[in-house]
Scaffold this active site. Structure first.
Site, mmCIF file in Angstrom:
data_model
loop_
_atom_site.group_PDB
_atom_site.id
_atom_site.type_symbol
_atom_site.label_atom_id
_atom_site.label_comp_id
_atom_site.label_asym_id
_atom_site.label_seq_id
_atom_site.Cartn_x
_atom_site.Cartn_y
_atom_site.Cartn_z
ATOM 1 N N GLY A 191 -11.068 2.495 1.917
ATOM 2 C CA GLY A 191 -10.460 2.898 3.188
ATOM 3 C C GLY A 191 -11.487 3.554 4.088
ATOM 4 O O GLY A 191 -12.297 2.895 4.746
ATOM 5 N N GLY A 192 -11.499 4.887 4.085
ATOM 6 C CA GLY A 192 -12.351 5.671 4.981
ATOM 7 C C GLY A 192 -13.797 5.188 5.083
ATOM 8 O O GLY A 192 -14.329 5.034 6.193
ATOM 9 N N HIS A 203 0.857 -1.194 0.000
ATOM 10 C CA HIS A 203 0.000 0.000 0.000
ATOM 11 C C HIS A 203 0.891 1.242 0.000
ATOM 12 O O HIS A 203 1.977 1.236 0.588
ATOM 13 C CB HIS A 203 -0.900 -0.032 1.239
ATOM 14 C CG HIS A 203 -1.954 1.025 1.220
ATOM 15 N ND1 HIS A 203 -1.673 2.335 1.517
ATOM 16 C CD2 HIS A 203 -3.272 0.971 0.914
ATOM 17 C CE1 HIS A 203 -2.793 3.047 1.397
ATOM 18 N NE2 HIS A 203 -3.772 2.238 1.022
ATOM 19 N N GLU A 259 -4.406 2.122 -7.038
ATOM 20 C CA GLU A 259 -4.746 3.211 -6.123
ATOM 21 C C GLU A 259 -3.875 4.433 -6.429
ATOM 22 O O GLU A 259 -2.754 4.532 -5.903
ATOM 23 C CB GLU A 259 -4.498 2.779 -4.673
ATOM 24 C CG GLU A 259 -5.370 1.640 -4.220
ATOM 25 C CD GLU A 259 -5.581 1.666 -2.710
ATOM 26 O OE1 GLU A 259 -6.723 1.658 -2.285
ATOM 27 O OE2 GLU A 259 -4.580 1.722 -1.977
HETATM 28 P P1 PGA Z 1 -9.701 5.762 0.934
HETATM 29 O O1 PGA Z 1 -8.459 4.762 1.097
HETATM 30 O O2 PGA Z 1 -10.873 4.951 0.502
HETATM 31 O O3 PGA Z 1 -9.871 6.349 2.313
HETATM 32 O O4 PGA Z 1 -9.310 6.774 -0.078
HETATM 33 C C1 PGA Z 1 -8.241 3.742 0.178
HETATM 34 C C2 PGA Z 1 -6.986 2.994 0.524
HETATM 35 O O5 PGA Z 1 -6.017 3.612 0.975
HETATM 36 O O6 PGA Z 1 -6.904 1.759 0.375
#
Ligand code: PGA
Length: 255
Positions: free
Chosen positions: A239-240, A103, A181
């Site tokens: 993520g969030g 990541h 990502e």
């Molecule tokens: P996010 O994070 O959905 O908060 O943008 C995604 C991730 O880092 O895997």
């Protein structure tokens, strides 16, 4: 029922206590059970994997097969003098089936390189854990266009998947997931245009035949479908929005 899409929840360093982790996990488990065509992979902080794994086992009868436990990282050695290391064998023993590897936050805050990503991905695969290998370009690259982003990603993929992407090598036929990502889209509310993400997902598939590709970066209940309706995108890494049971439930149900 055949699994159509994958939604992976990356909890990062959240929540603050095992109790909260268990509560969130229970809510997600219930939501996942009613949508059997979506594979839901929940990746809690490693110290909570044991307790949420136990919870999962005690509810075994009620959990549908589409639900799986994941880790946010995996070390490449199974055991030995590796302070802080948690390898595939330990994770497998806790019921983990997937691991996020490389990541951008691990690359940034923990100094992970493409070479380390490669060792981790190879060890995970050999140890029976499906790697979710993350790649993504920074904003200064993407500003120059999609072609520049592809060049950047090609290097990450070639180095990070060197030992496993070749289908003739060990691990042939095993599941492999790449999460696209874009770094600038993570946690920023500035998600990539779904059409652009689909073009990049298609590119990743030409480089890593047989891999499934997830999109990640500010995915929420309002935009997830724009990604998952594309044939090129096999799901999302969230993520969030995965920390809010209601939002995450909607994500699973909307696709
Ligand atoms: P996010 O994070 O959905 O908060 O943008 C995604 C991730 O880092 O895997």
């Amino acid at each position: 029922m055949a699994i159509k899409k994958i939604i992976a929840a990356n909890w990062k360093e959240n929540p603050g206590t095992a109790k909260e982790a268990e509560a969130l996990f229970s809510a997600v488990m219930r939501a996942a059970a009613s949508v059997p065509s979506v594979r839901v992979v929940v990746c809690p902080p490693s110290v909570f994997i044991g307790s949420v794994g136990n919870l999962m086992r005690t509810q075994a009868g009620r959990i549908s097969a589409n639900f799986a436990l994941g880790a946010q990282d995996v070390f490449w050695e199974d055991e030995g003098a590796f302070t802080g290391g948690v390898g595939p064998r330990i994770l497998r023993g806790l019921g983990v089936r997937y691991a996020i590897i490389g990541h951008s936050e691990r690359r940034r805050f923990f100094g992970e390189t493409d070479e380390m990503v490669e060792r981790k991905a190879r060890a995970a695969r050999e140890g029976g854990i499906v790697p979710i290998v993350c790649v993504g370009e920074p904003h200064e690259v993407r500003r120059k266009g999609i072609a520049a982003a592809k060049r950047f990603l090609a290097v990450q993929l070639r180095k990070g998947l060197k030992g496993i992407a070749d289908p003739d090598r060990r691990g042939k036929g095993k599941e492999l997931i790449v999460a696209y990502e874009p770094v600038w889209a993570i946690g920023s509310g500035n998600n990539d245009r779904p059409a652009d993400a689909a073009v990049i997902a298609a590119f990743i598939k030409t480089m890593v035949p047989g891999a499934k590709v997830l999109y990640g970066g500010s995915v929420n209940e309002g935009n997830v479908r724009e990604y998952t309706q594309s044939d090129e995108i096999d799901g999302a890494l969230v993520g969030g929005a995965s920390l809010k049971a209601d939002a995450f439930k909607k994500i699973i149900h909307t696709i």
